[in-house]
Design a protein around this motif. Sequence first.
Motif, PDB file in Angstrom:
ATOM      1  N   TRP A 211       2.069  -8.449   8.805  1.00  0.00           N
ATOM      2  CA  TRP A 211       2.046  -7.250   9.639  1.00  0.00           C
ATOM      3  C   TRP A 211       3.063  -6.222   9.184  1.00  0.00           C
ATOM      4  CZ3 TRP A 211       6.009  -6.397  13.647  1.00  0.00           C
ATOM      5  CH2 TRP A 211       6.994  -7.384  13.701  1.00  0.00           C
ATOM      6  N   ASN A 212       2.771  -4.988   9.527  1.00  0.00           N
ATOM      7  CA  ASN A 212       3.664  -3.888   9.166  1.00  0.00           C
ATOM      8  C   ASN A 212       4.594  -3.601  10.331  1.00  0.00           C
ATOM      9  OD1 ASN A 212       4.705  -1.585   7.827  1.00  0.00           O
ATOM     10  ND2 ASN A 212       3.303  -0.283   8.986  1.00  0.00           N
ATOM     11  N   LYS A 213       5.877  -3.845  10.144  1.00  0.00           N
ATOM     12  CA  LYS A 213       6.854  -3.617  11.219  1.00  0.00           C
ATOM     13  C   LYS A 213       7.316  -2.169  11.143  1.00  0.00           C
ATOM     14  CE  LYS A 213      11.230  -5.460  12.886  1.00  0.00           C
ATOM     15  NZ  LYS A 213      12.213  -6.546  12.750  1.00  0.00           N
ATOM     16  N   THR A 214       6.876  -1.341  12.075  1.00  0.00           N
ATOM     17  CA  THR A 214       7.182   0.094  11.968  1.00  0.00           C
ATOM     18  C   THR A 214       8.670   0.367  12.117  1.00  0.00           C
ATOM     19  OG1 THR A 214       6.671   0.437  14.310  1.00  0.00           O
ATOM     20  CG2 THR A 214       4.883   0.783  12.737  1.00  0.00           C
ATOM     21  N   ALA A 215       9.410  -0.525  12.805  1.00  0.00           N
ATOM     22  CA  ALA A 215      10.862  -0.337  12.946  1.00  0.00           C
ATOM     23  C   ALA A 215      11.598  -0.485  11.618  1.00  0.00           C
ATOM     24  CB  ALA A 215      11.429  -1.324  13.967  1.00  0.00           C
ATOM     25  N   ASP A 216      10.920  -1.002  10.587  1.00  0.00           N
ATOM     26  CA  ASP A 216      11.590  -1.169   9.294  1.00  0.00           C
ATOM     27  C   ASP A 216      12.190   0.138   8.784  1.00  0.00           C
ATOM     28  OD1 ASP A 216      11.295  -3.890   9.055  1.00  0.00           O
ATOM     29  OD2 ASP A 216       9.658  -3.826   7.593  1.00  0.00           O
ATOM     30  N   LYS A 217      11.599   1.268   9.188  1.00  0.00           N
ATOM     31  CA  LYS A 217      12.168   2.533   8.692  1.00  0.00           C
ATOM     32  C   LYS A 217      13.516   2.829   9.338  1.00  0.00           C
ATOM     33  CE  LYS A 217       9.666   5.805  11.642  1.00  0.00           C
ATOM     34  NZ  LYS A 217       8.855   7.029  11.636  1.00  0.00           N
ATOM     35  N   TRP A 218      13.868   2.082  10.397  1.00  0.00           N
ATOM     36  CA  TRP A 218      15.192   2.206  11.022  1.00  0.00           C
ATOM     37  C   TRP A 218      16.099   1.043  10.632  1.00  0.00           C
ATOM     38  CZ3 TRP A 218      15.759   6.863  12.850  1.00  0.00           C
ATOM     39  CH2 TRP A 218      14.627   7.545  13.289  1.00  0.00           C
ATOM     40  N   ILE A 219      15.577   0.165   9.787  1.00  0.00           N
ATOM     41  CA  ILE A 219      16.328  -1.027   9.378  1.00  0.00           C
ATOM     42  C   ILE A 219      16.697  -0.953   7.887  1.00  0.00           C
ATOM     43  CG2 ILE A 219      16.150  -3.539   9.043  1.00  0.00           C
ATOM     44  CD1 ILE A 219      14.304  -3.470  11.628  1.00  0.00           C
ATOM     45  N   TYR A 220      15.722  -0.491   7.075  1.00  0.00           N
ATOM     46  CA  TYR A 220      15.942  -0.371   5.636  1.00  0.00           C
ATOM     47  C   TYR A 220      16.120   1.087   5.276  1.00  0.00           C
ATOM     48  CZ  TYR A 220      14.386  -5.204   5.350  1.00  0.00           C
ATOM     49  OH  TYR A 220      14.278  -6.570   5.505  1.00  0.00           O
ATOM     50  N   GLU A 221      17.301   1.442   4.686  1.00  0.00           N
ATOM     51  CA  GLU A 221      17.497   2.833   4.278  1.00  0.00           C
ATOM     52  C   GLU A 221      17.052   3.031   2.839  1.00  0.00           C
ATOM     53  OE1 GLU A 221      21.616   3.309   5.079  1.00  0.00           O
ATOM     54  OE2 GLU A 221      22.247   2.124   3.365  1.00  0.00           O
TER      55      GLU A 221
ATOM     56  N   LYS B 159      11.971  -9.721  10.105  1.00  0.00           N
ATOM     57  CA  LYS B 159      10.591  -9.779  10.596  1.00  0.00           C
ATOM     58  C   LYS B 159      10.103 -11.223  10.599  1.00  0.00           C
ATOM     59  CE  LYS B 159       7.336  -7.907   7.899  1.00  0.00           C
ATOM     60  NZ  LYS B 159       6.423  -6.873   7.343  1.00  0.00           N
ATOM     61  N   ILE B 160       9.638 -11.677  11.743  1.00  0.00           N
ATOM     62  CA  ILE B 160       9.051 -13.015  11.816  1.00  0.00           C
ATOM     63  C   ILE B 160       7.580 -12.882  11.430  1.00  0.00           C
ATOM     64  CG2 ILE B 160       8.491 -14.950  13.345  1.00  0.00           C
ATOM     65  CD1 ILE B 160      10.998 -14.018  15.003  1.00  0.00           C
ATOM     66  N   VAL B 161       7.171 -13.643  10.424  1.00  0.00           N
ATOM     67  CA  VAL B 161       5.786 -13.521   9.936  1.00  0.00           C
ATOM     68  C   VAL B 161       4.941 -14.757  10.228  1.00  0.00           C
ATOM     69  CG1 VAL B 161       6.319 -11.787   8.189  1.00  0.00           C
ATOM     70  CG2 VAL B 161       6.387 -14.208   7.570  1.00  0.00           C
TER      71      VAL B 161
ATOM     72  N   PHE C  72       9.154 -21.598  11.785  1.00  0.00           N
ATOM     73  CA  PHE C  72       8.925 -20.158  11.653  1.00  0.00           C
ATOM     74  C   PHE C  72       9.328 -19.666  10.269  1.00  0.00           C
ATOM     75  CE2 PHE C  72      13.322 -18.500  12.693  1.00  0.00           C
ATOM     76  CZ  PHE C  72      13.887 -19.669  13.192  1.00  0.00           C
ATOM     77  N   VAL C  73       8.685 -18.585   9.860  1.00  0.00           N
ATOM     78  CA  VAL C  73       8.962 -17.968   8.567  1.00  0.00           C
ATOM     79  C   VAL C  73       9.505 -16.573   8.830  1.00  0.00           C
ATOM     80  CG1 VAL C  73       7.971 -17.168   6.386  1.00  0.00           C
ATOM     81  CG2 VAL C  73       7.119 -19.264   7.445  1.00  0.00           C
ATOM     82  N   VAL C  74      10.616 -16.261   8.172  1.00  0.00           N
ATOM     83  CA  VAL C  74      11.262 -14.964   8.357  1.00  0.00           C
ATOM     84  C   VAL C  74      11.224 -14.198   7.041  1.00  0.00           C
ATOM     85  CG1 VAL C  74      13.389 -13.797   9.057  1.00  0.00           C
ATOM     86  CG2 VAL C  74      12.766 -15.969  10.124  1.00  0.00           C
ATOM     87  N   GLU C  75      10.955 -12.921   7.142  1.00  0.00           N
ATOM     88  CA  GLU C  75      10.870 -12.058   5.960  1.00  0.00           C
ATOM     89  C   GLU C  75      11.912 -10.949   6.039  1.00  0.00           C
ATOM     90  OE1 GLU C  75       6.882 -10.622   4.530  1.00  0.00           O
ATOM     91  OE2 GLU C  75       7.792  -8.668   4.914  1.00  0.00           O
ATOM     92  N   GLY C  76      12.538 -10.677   4.908  1.00  0.00           N
ATOM     93  CA  GLY C  76      13.443  -9.530   4.840  1.00  0.00           C
ATOM     94  C   GLY C  76      14.455  -9.671   3.725  1.00  0.00           C
TER      95      GLY C  76
ATOM     96  N   ILE D 226      15.886 -18.058  17.639  1.00  0.00           N
ATOM     97  CA  ILE D 226      14.955 -17.121  16.991  1.00  0.00           C
ATOM     98  C   ILE D 226      15.395 -15.681  17.238  1.00  0.00           C
ATOM     99  CG2 ILE D 226      12.553 -16.300  16.981  1.00  0.00           C
ATOM    100  CD1 ILE D 226      11.755 -19.254  17.397  1.00  0.00           C
ATOM    101  N   GLY D 227      15.994 -15.430  18.409  1.00  0.00           N
ATOM    102  CA  GLY D 227      16.468 -14.081  18.736  1.00  0.00           C
ATOM    103  C   GLY D 227      17.497 -13.548  17.757  1.00  0.00           C
ATOM    104  N   ARG D 228      18.271 -14.447  17.186  1.00  0.00           N
ATOM    105  CA  ARG D 228      19.297 -13.988  16.242  1.00  0.00           C
ATOM    106  C   ARG D 228      18.678 -13.344  15.002  1.00  0.00           C
ATOM    107  NH1 ARG D 228      24.639 -17.678  16.366  1.00  0.00           N
ATOM    108  NH2 ARG D 228      24.733 -17.989  18.609  1.00  0.00           N
ATOM    109  N   PHE D 229      17.537 -13.883  14.574  1.00  0.00           N
ATOM    110  CA  PHE D 229      16.871 -13.315  13.396  1.00  0.00           C
ATOM    111  C   PHE D 229      16.232 -11.968  13.739  1.00  0.00           C
ATOM    112  CE2 PHE D 229      17.387 -17.779  12.590  1.00  0.00           C
ATOM    113  CZ  PHE D 229      17.729 -17.832  11.263  1.00  0.00           C
ATOM    114  N   GLU D 230      15.657 -11.883  14.927  1.00  0.00           N
ATOM    115  CA  GLU D 230      15.093 -10.601  15.364  1.00  0.00           C
ATOM    116  C   GLU D 230      16.187  -9.542  15.465  1.00  0.00           C
ATOM    117  OE1 GLU D 230      11.120 -11.092  17.906  1.00  0.00           O
ATOM    118  OE2 GLU D 230      12.917 -11.638  19.017  1.00  0.00           O
ATOM    119  N   LYS D 231      17.313  -9.909  16.069  1.00  0.00           N
ATOM    120  CA  LYS D 231      18.415  -8.946  16.243  1.00  0.00           C
ATOM    121  C   LYS D 231      18.946  -8.448  14.904  1.00  0.00           C
ATOM    122  CE  LYS D 231      19.960 -11.033  20.465  1.00  0.00           C
ATOM    123  NZ  LYS D 231      20.657 -12.285  20.797  1.00  0.00           N
ATOM    124  N   ARG D 232      18.937  -9.320  13.917  1.00  0.00           N
ATOM    125  CA  ARG D 232      19.465  -8.937  12.608  1.00  0.00           C
ATOM    126  C   ARG D 232      18.555  -7.920  11.910  1.00  0.00           C
ATOM    127  NH1 ARG D 232      23.513 -11.348   9.046  1.00  0.00           N
ATOM    128  NH2 ARG D 232      23.857  -9.661   7.596  1.00  0.00           N
TER     129      ARG D 232
END
Length: 162
Positions: A152-162, A42-44, A86-90, A33-39
Amino acid sequence: DVPVAGLPGTNQERSFFMVKPDAVQRGLVSEIIGRFEKRGYKIVAMKMVTPSRELIEAHYDDLRSRPFFEGLCKYMSSGEAPVVAFVVEGKGIIKVGRDMIGVTDPLKSAPGTIRGDTGVSIGMNSIHGSDGVEGAASEIPLWFSQDEIANWNKTADKWIYE
Ligand code: IDP
Ligand code: MG
């Protein structure tokens, strides 16, 4: 809210994954599961389940005619170990998820992929991931009800998606 199955082709695309019983037994849940987080994904949704035979048969319905179907259902629903669904979004998660997993046979999976780094057997290959938009759209609601999905709103997305 994003629909349960996600929005393919957008940053809200979703795919269904499952750490299989062999990997749960071997203590690989966080590794996988950590690999998806590192990439940056977002786990939803996430839950540990001891799946019934019926659920596994429904999940692998398209493989009913294959010679390995019986063994596959037994191994997945033996009750000797649960699975972690688990369900992953992105962005691109359906295709990228499959690339991160590797091919079905771990012996043919490249090092660096989950299967290429964790196993040697085609049946016990650590993880399941939806194989396309249709698969994701049917598997997410098969395993999760609407109220088990966290929009949920992942606030780090602004550092992930340009
Ligand atoms: P996938 O998981 O890479 O999408 P599928 O062809 O959808 O592969 O098969 C589902 C699962 O069935 C595989 O992950 C594996 O656990 C099992 N499986 C597939 N092919 C074989 C086989 O030839 N022998 C035993 N088990 C198999
Ligand atoms: Mg498949």
